[in-house]
Enzyme design. Structure first.
Site, PDB file in Angstrom:
ATOM      1  N   ASN A 126     -15.133  25.478 -26.457  1.00 31.70           N
ATOM      2  CA  ASN A 126     -15.928  24.567 -25.639  1.00 31.70           C
ATOM      3  C   ASN A 126     -15.778  24.846 -24.147  1.00 31.70           C
ATOM      4  O   ASN A 126     -14.691  25.160 -23.689  1.00 31.70           O
ATOM      5  CB  ASN A 126     -15.485  23.128 -25.896  1.00 31.70           C
ATOM      6  CG  ASN A 126     -15.607  22.733 -27.350  1.00 31.70           C
ATOM      7  OD1 ASN A 126     -16.577  23.079 -28.006  1.00 31.70           O
ATOM      8  ND2 ASN A 126     -14.598  22.036 -27.869  1.00 31.70           N
TER       9      ASN A 126
ATOM     10  N   SER B 145     -10.780  22.929 -30.545  1.00 33.37           N
ATOM     11  CA  SER B 145     -10.845  21.611 -31.168  1.00 33.37           C
ATOM     12  C   SER B 145      -9.618  21.394 -32.033  1.00 33.37           C
ATOM     13  O   SER B 145      -9.107  22.322 -32.658  1.00 33.37           O
ATOM     14  CB  SER B 145     -12.096  21.532 -32.034  1.00 33.37           C
ATOM     15  OG  SER B 145     -11.961  20.508 -32.996  1.00 33.37           O
TER      16      SER B 145
ATOM     17  N   GLN C 187      -7.734  -2.287   3.802  1.00 34.70           N
ATOM     18  CA  GLN C 187      -6.635  -1.520   3.210  1.00 34.70           C
ATOM     19  C   GLN C 187      -7.119  -0.754   1.976  1.00 34.70           C
ATOM     20  O   GLN C 187      -6.565   0.287   1.627  1.00 34.70           O
ATOM     21  CB  GLN C 187      -5.514  -2.480   2.817  1.00 34.70           C
ATOM     22  CG  GLN C 187      -4.399  -1.835   2.035  1.00 34.70           C
ATOM     23  CD  GLN C 187      -3.272  -2.821   1.768  1.00 34.70           C
ATOM     24  OE1 GLN C 187      -2.789  -3.495   2.680  1.00 34.70           O
ATOM     25  NE2 GLN C 187      -2.871  -2.935   0.517  1.00 34.70           N
TER      26      GLN C 187
ATOM     27  N   GLU D 177     -17.932  20.718 -18.380  1.00 31.79           N
ATOM     28  CA  GLU D 177     -18.253  19.345 -18.796  1.00 31.79           C
ATOM     29  C   GLU D 177     -17.554  18.347 -17.882  1.00 31.79           C
ATOM     30  O   GLU D 177     -18.118  17.338 -17.464  1.00 31.79           O
ATOM     31  CB  GLU D 177     -17.786  19.091 -20.232  1.00 31.79           C
ATOM     32  CG  GLU D 177     -18.561  19.844 -21.283  1.00 31.79           C
ATOM     33  CD  GLU D 177     -17.938  19.601 -22.651  1.00 31.79           C
ATOM     34  OE1 GLU D 177     -18.328  18.644 -23.320  1.00 31.79           O
ATOM     35  OE2 GLU D 177     -17.028  20.394 -23.044  1.00 31.79           O
TER      36      GLU D 177
ATOM     37  N   SER E 152       0.829  -1.203   0.000  1.00 32.14           N
ATOM     38  CA  SER E 152       0.000   0.000   0.000  1.00 32.14           C
ATOM     39  C   SER E 152       0.863   1.252   0.000  1.00 32.14           C
ATOM     40  O   SER E 152       0.343   2.357  -0.046  1.00 32.14           O
ATOM     41  CB  SER E 152      -0.916   0.010   1.215  1.00 32.14           C
ATOM     42  OG  SER E 152      -0.152  -0.046   2.408  1.00 32.14           O
TER      43      SER E 152
ATOM     44  N   LYS F 289     -14.431  26.088 -32.944  1.00 31.97           N
ATOM     45  CA  LYS F 289     -15.007  25.634 -31.674  1.00 31.97           C
ATOM     46  C   LYS F 289     -14.408  26.329 -30.457  1.00 31.97           C
ATOM     47  O   LYS F 289     -13.223  26.616 -30.409  1.00 31.97           O
ATOM     48  CB  LYS F 289     -14.778  24.117 -31.508  1.00 31.97           C
ATOM     49  CG  LYS F 289     -15.569  23.254 -32.456  1.00 31.97           C
ATOM     50  CD  LYS F 289     -17.068  23.319 -32.229  1.00 31.97           C
ATOM     51  CE  LYS F 289     -17.497  22.774 -30.897  1.00 31.97           C
ATOM     52  NZ  LYS F 289     -17.250  21.359 -30.747  1.00 31.97           N
TER      53      LYS F 289
ATOM     54  N   THR G 163     -38.691  24.519 -15.954  1.00 28.50           N
ATOM     55  CA  THR G 163     -38.973  23.198 -15.398  1.00 28.50           C
ATOM     56  C   THR G 163     -39.119  22.291 -16.612  1.00 28.50           C
ATOM     57  O   THR G 163     -39.614  22.737 -17.663  1.00 28.50           O
ATOM     58  CB  THR G 163     -40.255  23.154 -14.546  1.00 28.50           C
ATOM     59  OG1 THR G 163     -41.370  23.459 -15.370  1.00 28.50           O
ATOM     60  CG2 THR G 163     -40.186  24.138 -13.379  1.00 28.50           C
ATOM     61  N   HIS G 164     -38.669  21.064 -16.502  1.00 30.46           N
ATOM     62  CA  HIS G 164     -38.676  20.134 -17.633  1.00 30.46           C
ATOM     63  C   HIS G 164     -37.864  20.698 -18.812  1.00 30.46           C
ATOM     64  O   HIS G 164     -38.121  20.326 -19.954  1.00 30.46           O
ATOM     65  CB  HIS G 164     -40.087  19.820 -18.114  1.00 30.46           C
ATOM     66  CG  HIS G 164     -41.028  19.374 -17.033  1.00 30.46           C
ATOM     67  ND1 HIS G 164     -41.353  18.061 -16.849  1.00 30.46           N
ATOM     68  CD2 HIS G 164     -41.682  20.047 -16.060  1.00 30.46           C
ATOM     69  CE1 HIS G 164     -42.205  17.957 -15.829  1.00 30.46           C
ATOM     70  NE2 HIS G 164     -42.416  19.156 -15.332  1.00 30.46           N
TER      71      HIS G 164
END
Lengths: 460, 460, 460, 460
Positions: B284, B276, B321, B289, B22, B282, B154-155
């Site tokens: 992003n 990208s 452990q 995300e 460990s 792009k 909502t929704h």
């Protein structure tokens, strides 16, 4: 400067760079990334999208980079984000202009999907090989311990006597199905995303069947959006690993029990035991405890992947970068579990005397006695009841079924006859089993033979 | 040679060593391990179980070891298994004989439980601090963007107009409960296992209240078997992290949506965006995300821990452990999620014009119109029905509610009067809200003030 | 009085009976239980373990019981524990003595494993049929909406233009792999445990191949211990369901997004929408939200099964009784998800005008422009950079790429020529795609044709 | 006709109705829904939004509906979707017009959040009461079995002798923390969402503090968007249940082991045992196997909830309807687990003779012997080594430590003296323990006394 520089005027912050980098783990894909690039460059050249000279520069450059990585001479840079950009940028450093053509008709989206499928394919092959090692160890153990009868349990209560070989082969069966699941997964994932580009394919005249075939895929994936957005193959892979981990956790539990003072069936060698920092007498079957325990993380890994993919819109989302660590962890863990389980199997001895001495407890022959009555024409439910009363009589007298006199037995049913004693006692009981797949000696011998042949071991 | 050497004649195999070690991760406990050893040595000396000289040697030795570790001069050895034995063995190398007394009345079972609780306590403090940073970033963002009205959903359908500040403060509320959960967990775990030894305590005259107090625990745990065998505190910790991760995943989804071309509410700066490799246009919102995606591993981690502990007999089992890596991973992940979310909040701008232009769509004032009718004495169900028909009329005419003439409205109910137009339109609608906790301007202002004060920000 | 009466003198307490009963849900196995008993009785008679007369009584009795259950006339009794004992006890009530022979050479351990495999086999067949229904609905939708171009997304940012058909077929591909997984699972589970009895087989002269074949299994399971103790088939089944549920959750997310005011791509019919109790204007795509949400319980179900089996010793343990409810729940849920998704697909219309109007946003043609430069011999990385600058120019001028003059373009690269305008604009861009699996019209048409034929639809 | 009728012209399909209905399970909220409506109606009347007469009609109507439901006279209708609309529509059927005013300034979004919090609050109270029952049963069992020494285990290997009472109290400690977690959760969830309406609050002059107080909440939730969209309270609740389920699963494992032939520590009464349909001698501890097994579904339930909420945008989404079934299932399951565990504790007897006879095995006194050497001034590590060798000597001679002669001991260390025999043997060893929280008799007696008082039992 980042690869997407054109419209960007500022670098990401340090915190964002740290948080979004993947190079610390996706560098494990380097062999597959380079292999993919080789196939891609060759295809581009064949299709006239790159000159032969450029292709050769690229192939030589990739060879050199692979060599450096293998020798630990390659410097991975976090500001180059991931394995793909590290290798491409290093290639540019190395060979200059031609490297800029390598990413033609390719996006990291299809590139990483390709690398990852190749990686998983190799990983499956390694696991399947190690399953076989484990099966061989178990079959060897069975062969070495012919003739030992152990109590069979249900509800951890003694139920019926079984051959030790029969128990060991149960695990061989289970792991065999695990291998089957992995191979089915392998066949299903073995399709090539390369050429799907960002998500829509390309208008450049690439030939996807060529790269697919060079990379030993069955064929290109049919739908480019599907190709870059789905990770079902990784989830299926980890699901198969999880089921196998569960099987091994059960073996772990079994052998931890068997190593206990109370069961006392097996003694592990020092080579697979550990001691205590405070209690000098302790000798613990730690490897099998950890086999049991590590199944938990294999399950955690598949839960991570499932949850990760839930509710994502098409096509690629950055969330998917998180797909690799659980897969790497799961694979590393199950490889270790299989290796150590096999090693444990090779390093235990069965305490035959102690097992034998303990066998009379638990009335393991009761069901055989009920079968005796069925043989004599008594309906099973009635037999069950008669034997239940016989056991109660034993409990009252603190004796075994075979110690009851014929008169005592007849007081419960007149059907009992002298031949009943051929059915009583653990050895008699185990010898009576005869159905296909049962613990009867011949059945088990034939199962053992089946595995010896299937695993390619020399028949003994 | 292993620490439990006495009755062992053989070392474990390489595979077993690799599988059971460990040290590759539990070295992260080194500070807490050393702190625990300091307290333990001081107590042993006070209780006459060690001389003052030995204690001083030990304390000096531990200082040196800590220095070396901090400076990267310490060599961690896998054959010494774990952080505890690495440090103890290094101490023996360093100061000789006295080091052999440090493990008096201590087992690794209580030692690791102590270290781990100390580690978790510190981790909770770090996370809670970072929650506050995040809350400050959100409140700052709210303060900077006063007056902006956005559609409430909502929704994912437009429902009612709300103040942007109101939306941002919803997340501040949620994270505040997360901090509360962590602090409850901290209080519940802050009890000291040290002195529970292997599982049964000891006959040596130790004083557990002394070590407990030196380590700033509330008091020693009452039952030694419980002390070494339970990891409920770690599961509770990771459960709290998971809930927080879910909250942040929802923020991630929200901001990914808001950054899309379709919503267009926010523009993230280059400092928190990526591009990208193939699509030059792009930009992003990758960090958010990944905030959404990384919630998956936080969930996977708690599943690992739960599954790990399921069905284990008392007391310590080696399975345990496996408790550390999921905790370390969960903590590292949520710290990153919080940091990056705060940074994103500091690096976005709201596209006010575009938001405003899009507000008329979706009939966000319909419920306000129903409330208008209720004000006029119409039962709510009937109002709802009348407004439903008004909306249908708008759909037919492709217009907004406020575009309907009074005659048109009266054709649906004679109750409508000129004053109806004070309720129509998004600005009117949002101004009508007045209930406690609602999106009305005064309500939101008072919520904002509450947070400014609670977070110790200078009121603006 | 319980079936194991012999050695028991007291009934279980009410709390224990309530806690341990399974009849409230395992009665759903009745058809399979009866089918198994028919095969078992016929085999027993063939093997001389039961008379022809007894067999006929049993078969007639089972017919009557099945009739009563089907007609709701059968009284399930909790004191008879489970479906097996309810049916056997009712048979005894009905036909008397012969019924007591039915349980010869059978235990509930192998009986329930047999029933459960039969049940799962049927469930898989139902799900696979419904997958096909769903695929047909998607292909129909694609056929009906030929020619529509939509933005393709990565990171939920507009990336490249794609044909709507291409997007819809991506889901058809994904579900097809799901069917493949289920069928692999079906083949792997289709082995017969009957005759494994409690765990060891039997000494009575049964013929397992006869029952296996009567029940349409491939063959009997080879190892009796394995046969009664493993539930890997159920975990594999639920893993496959989970992956499918994830696919459908992504479709749910997609369609919820597309139904939003902001995307506005689709309008669901009233038949698949619901409204609000307070907001009269709302029309929500609830079925797809629930498709997304219900994926969570499908994942929870497989986690339950995995955790359940972890660390259990051989062979049967009562824990395994808990295997059925998660499977039943998972199956019911995915059947509903598939049905409702297909129904939703049949009840949406695409808002072509609105989609078309929104297409220019997002520079979807940027990658095509980069490909243009590659065609002209510019290395891809350089093209990417030039186009990045072109996009920046558009952002500054708030225009589309096709609005840039040739001079403006040439200021970035002299390579640009008049023919560049054939690559700009969404329609031009989409028409340029040509690689296998891409979104080019011919590629998509051929994919569509593939599915039309594979699903047996009449070519259109 | 649906409640949102205004703009809808078509009903949902049967499949959608079946898939989206919740009445089959959310009717369990009826008491809390009616309680909430009573408080809401009273507040509306107080605020002048409804007449006193209307309020009285509503209250009387709700009384009648509650009566009918309790008596099973109420017909739940799937076409009325959920518990809220079933009750409101039934109220309209019953009292007419006034019922249409009940939904004023209320949405199902805040209504269901209110009902669900009330339900969870009650459920927590029930569970906490049952935890106490369980603790009482364990303390009673401890009191009845004073003086019994059992082996303490680590790694399921015999470690040190402990008092049975000490083991039993370890579980009492664990469950006490579980109760603490539940009560913290209760305090954190006890805030009132009512009046948050759909998501934004309302412009009608409601008084949220009035309803909050009538429903015994601490205060209204501060942010209306948060109020309707978050389910963190439910996840926290199920997390606490999961941790408790893990504790009980460990007790289950422990008692299954102790009931085995091999351990033989306990004999469960017939009242908590079951038998076998085929093996007449079997007596299985099924209830505790199921306690162990059912922990799996409690974990599955929390995974469902976590996954459900992941990545949802604000505010309410229909996915959240799926929040109730996992909570109901988790609560029902843990209530059963607690009840049956307590019942099992009341129905087992300890096999004192057998336990005593088995105690010498395993060298449980080895650590005490090491402590003896520490007392004599030997550093612990050296003592550990000497005792390790002593144990090896015993293994060679197949004897216990106390059987070694003083000469034999002195051959390993000259420090050993006659008084060493006061430390050897299990009884001596257990008597030596003295540290706080240890298994020493006085320590355990004081722990027991602590619990007797804390649980309000009469001191014995």
């Amino acid at each position: 400067i980042k690869l997407w520089g054109g419209r960007f005027q500022e670098s990401v912050t340090d915190a964002v760079e740290r948080f979004t980098e993947s190079i610390s783990y996706d560098k494990d894909l380097y062999k597959h990334d380079i292999r993919g690039s080789r196939a891609h460059a060759s295809m581009l050249a064949k299709q006239g999208l790159m000159s032969i000279g450029d292709r050769d520069s690229i192939l030589a450059g990739l060879d050199e980079i692979e060599r450096r990585i293998r020798n630990g001479e390659f410097v991975w840079r976090a500001d180059r984000e991931d394995v793909h950009m590290n290798i491409e940028a290093a290639l540019t450093d190395l060979i200059g202009e031609p490297a800029k053509k390598l990413h033609t008709a390719r996006s990291r989206n299809d590139q990483v999907a390709t690398d990852f499928r190749l990686w998983c394919r190799d990983a499956i092959d390694s696991i399947v090989a190690r399953i076989k090692d484990f099966q061989v160890a178990m079959v060897d153990l069975a062969v070495k311990n012919a003739g030992i009868i152990v109590p069979g349990y249900t509800h951890l209560q003694r139920a019926q006597p079984v051959l030790l070989q029969h128990v060991l082969l149960a695990f061989v069966e289970q792991l065999d199905r695990d291998a089957g699941r992995l191979l089915d997964c392998r066949a299903r994932l073995n399709f090539c995303p390369l050429g799907a580009c960002a998500l829509a394919g390309t208008g450049l005249p690439i030939e996807r069947f060529m790269t697919s075939s060079a990379l030993e895929f069955s064929s290109p994936l049919r739908n480019s959006i599907d190709a870059v957005s789905d990770r079902d193959f990784a989830i299926e892979f980890l699901s198969a690993n999880s089921i196998m981990a569960i099987h091994l956790s059960r073996l772990g539990e079994e052998w931890v029990l068997w190593s206990s003072e109370e069961f006392g069936f097996i003694t592990p060698n020092d080579a697979v035991s550990t001691g205590s920092s405070i209690m000098p007498q302790k000798k613990n079957p730690d490897p099998m405890e950890l086999v049991r325990g590590k199944s938990a993380r294999v399950i955690g890994d598949v839960v991570t992947l499932l949850t990760l993919c839930k509710g994502l819109p098409l096509a690629y989302n950055r969330d998917l970068q998180e797909d690799k660590e659980p897969v790497f962890d799961s694979v590393k863990t199950v490889l270790g579990m299989l290796e150590v389980s096999a090693e444990f199997a090779r390093n235990i001895s069965f305490n035959q005397d102690r097992i034998k001495k303990a066998l009379p407890a638990g009335h393991l022959d009761a069901t055989t006695l009920a079968d005796y009555l069925v043989h004599k024409g008594i309906p099973f439910r009635t037999s069950h009841d008669i034997v239940g009363k016989s056991v109660a009589m034993c409990l009252g007298k603190n004796c075994q079924l075979k110690d009851l006199s014929l008169n005592e037995l007849r007081s419960l049913s007149p059907i009992f006859d002298e031949d009943v004693y051929e059915f009583l006692g653990v050895e008699n009981a185990v010898n009576k089993f005869s159905s296909y797949g049962s613990t009867g000696s011949e059945c088990v011998a034939s199962q053992l033979q089946y595995w010896i042949e299937k695993l390619g071991l020399i028949s003994q």
